[in-house]
Design a protein around this motif. Structure first.
Motif, PDB file in Angstrom:
ATOM      1  N   TRP A 172       0.620  -1.226  -0.170  1.00 35.47           N
ATOM      2  CA  TRP A 172      -0.014  -0.111   0.104  1.00 35.47           C
ATOM      3  C   TRP A 172       0.872   1.407  -0.176  1.00 35.47           C
ATOM      4  CZ3 TRP A 172      -5.492   0.736   2.202  1.00 35.47           C
ATOM      5  CH2 TRP A 172      -5.980   1.751   2.125  1.00 35.47           C
TER       6      TRP A 172
ATOM      7  N   GLU B 202       1.455   3.725  -2.910  1.00 32.69           N
ATOM      8  CA  GLU B 202       0.911   5.579  -2.885  1.00 32.69           C
ATOM      9  C   GLU B 202       2.083   6.388  -3.239  1.00 32.69           C
ATOM     10  OE1 GLU B 202      -1.445   7.731   0.344  1.00 32.69           O
ATOM     11  OE2 GLU B 202      -0.184   6.038   1.174  1.00 32.69           O
TER      12      GLU B 202
ATOM     13  N   LYS C 177       1.582   8.707  -6.146  1.00 35.60           N
ATOM     14  CA  LYS C 177       1.595  10.471  -5.826  1.00 35.60           C
ATOM     15  C   LYS C 177       2.482  11.188  -6.845  1.00 35.60           C
ATOM     16  CE  LYS C 177       2.009  10.945  -1.545  1.00 35.60           C
ATOM     17  NZ  LYS C 177       2.480  11.017   0.012  1.00 35.60           N
TER      18      LYS C 177
ATOM     19  N   ILE D 162      -6.806   4.649  -3.016  1.00 33.90           N
ATOM     20  CA  ILE D 162      -6.380   3.404  -2.414  1.00 33.90           C
ATOM     21  C   ILE D 162      -7.322   2.927  -1.212  1.00 33.90           C
ATOM     22  CG2 ILE D 162      -4.703   1.762  -1.471  1.00 33.90           C
ATOM     23  CD1 ILE D 162      -2.549   3.859  -2.503  1.00 33.90           C
TER      24      ILE D 162
END
Length: 206
Positions: A52, A56, A60, A74
């Motif tokens: 995760w 991310e 980003k 997410i």
């Protein structure tokens, strides 16, 4: 069974710099900076897992380079099972790219896989898959050990339009063929058919 899949010939890599930020390949920058419209990416990951946090960071950076055209969310499918079911998500660490009405799933976590999914979903070119017939190939709609319904579903989910192909009636594999499937033929292909398949492979499927 012979399956020839189109693959991207370019090399892409993720480099983790000393500052902890990902450095993207030039082609990735080019695609993100020139998106034809808004792209939404939904990731389905176990809450607060290492995957995760890693994805991310990557998304980003995609968002930053695209100047906000690529957005992301997410979620934990265990906490939001209805959304996972609605989008036919069957495993953790799946990414769903959406551009207009088109969607593309991937379980790839590296830059090359993410870029491939992104380029597929924004592409206006129709992608076709051909299943040969005429040599006792397996039934695409049949389930069970001799059927290929699961493969058919996988290719359709990958935004491929599927057609049957009687190769002995063609001089070559169609130029718009992205995937050629010879699904367990029980009789040998004729020499001209084998030569057509060989030419297809040598051209890289283009």
């Amino acid at each position: 069974v012979f399956i020839q899949m189109i693959s991207m010939s370019r090399h892409f890599s993720w480099d983790l710099t000393e500052s902890g930020r990902f450095t993207l390949a030039a082609q990735t920058y080019k695609v993100l900076e020139n998106l034809p419209g808004d792209v939404k990416v939904t990731g389905f990951y176990r809450n607060s897992s290492q995957e995760w946090m890693t994805i991310e960071d990557r998304l980003k950076e995609f968002n930053r380079i695209s100047k906000g055209k690529l957005t992301y969310e997410i979620i934990d499918p265990d906490k939001n099972p209805n959304l996972a079911k609605e989008n036919k998500i069957s495993e953790y660490s799946t990414l769903l790219f959406k551009f207009g009405e088109k969607t593309q799933k991937t379980t790839e976590q590296e830059e090359a896989g993410l870029l491939k999914a992104l380029m597929t979903v924004i592409s206006t070119k129709e992608r076709k898959g051909y299943f040969t017939k005429g040599h006792g190939e397996h039934d695409l709609d049949a389930q069970g050990p001799t059927g290929y319904s699961s493969l058919k579903k996988m290719l359709i989910d990958d935004n491929l339009k599927l057609e049957s192909l009687e190769l002995f009636q063609q001089d070559d594999v169609p130029k718009d063929c992205s995937v050629l499937v010879i699904a367990g033929a029980t009789t040998d292909l004729f020499d001209p058919e084998l030569q057509a398949v060989q030419r297809y492979i040598e051209k890289g499927g283009n």
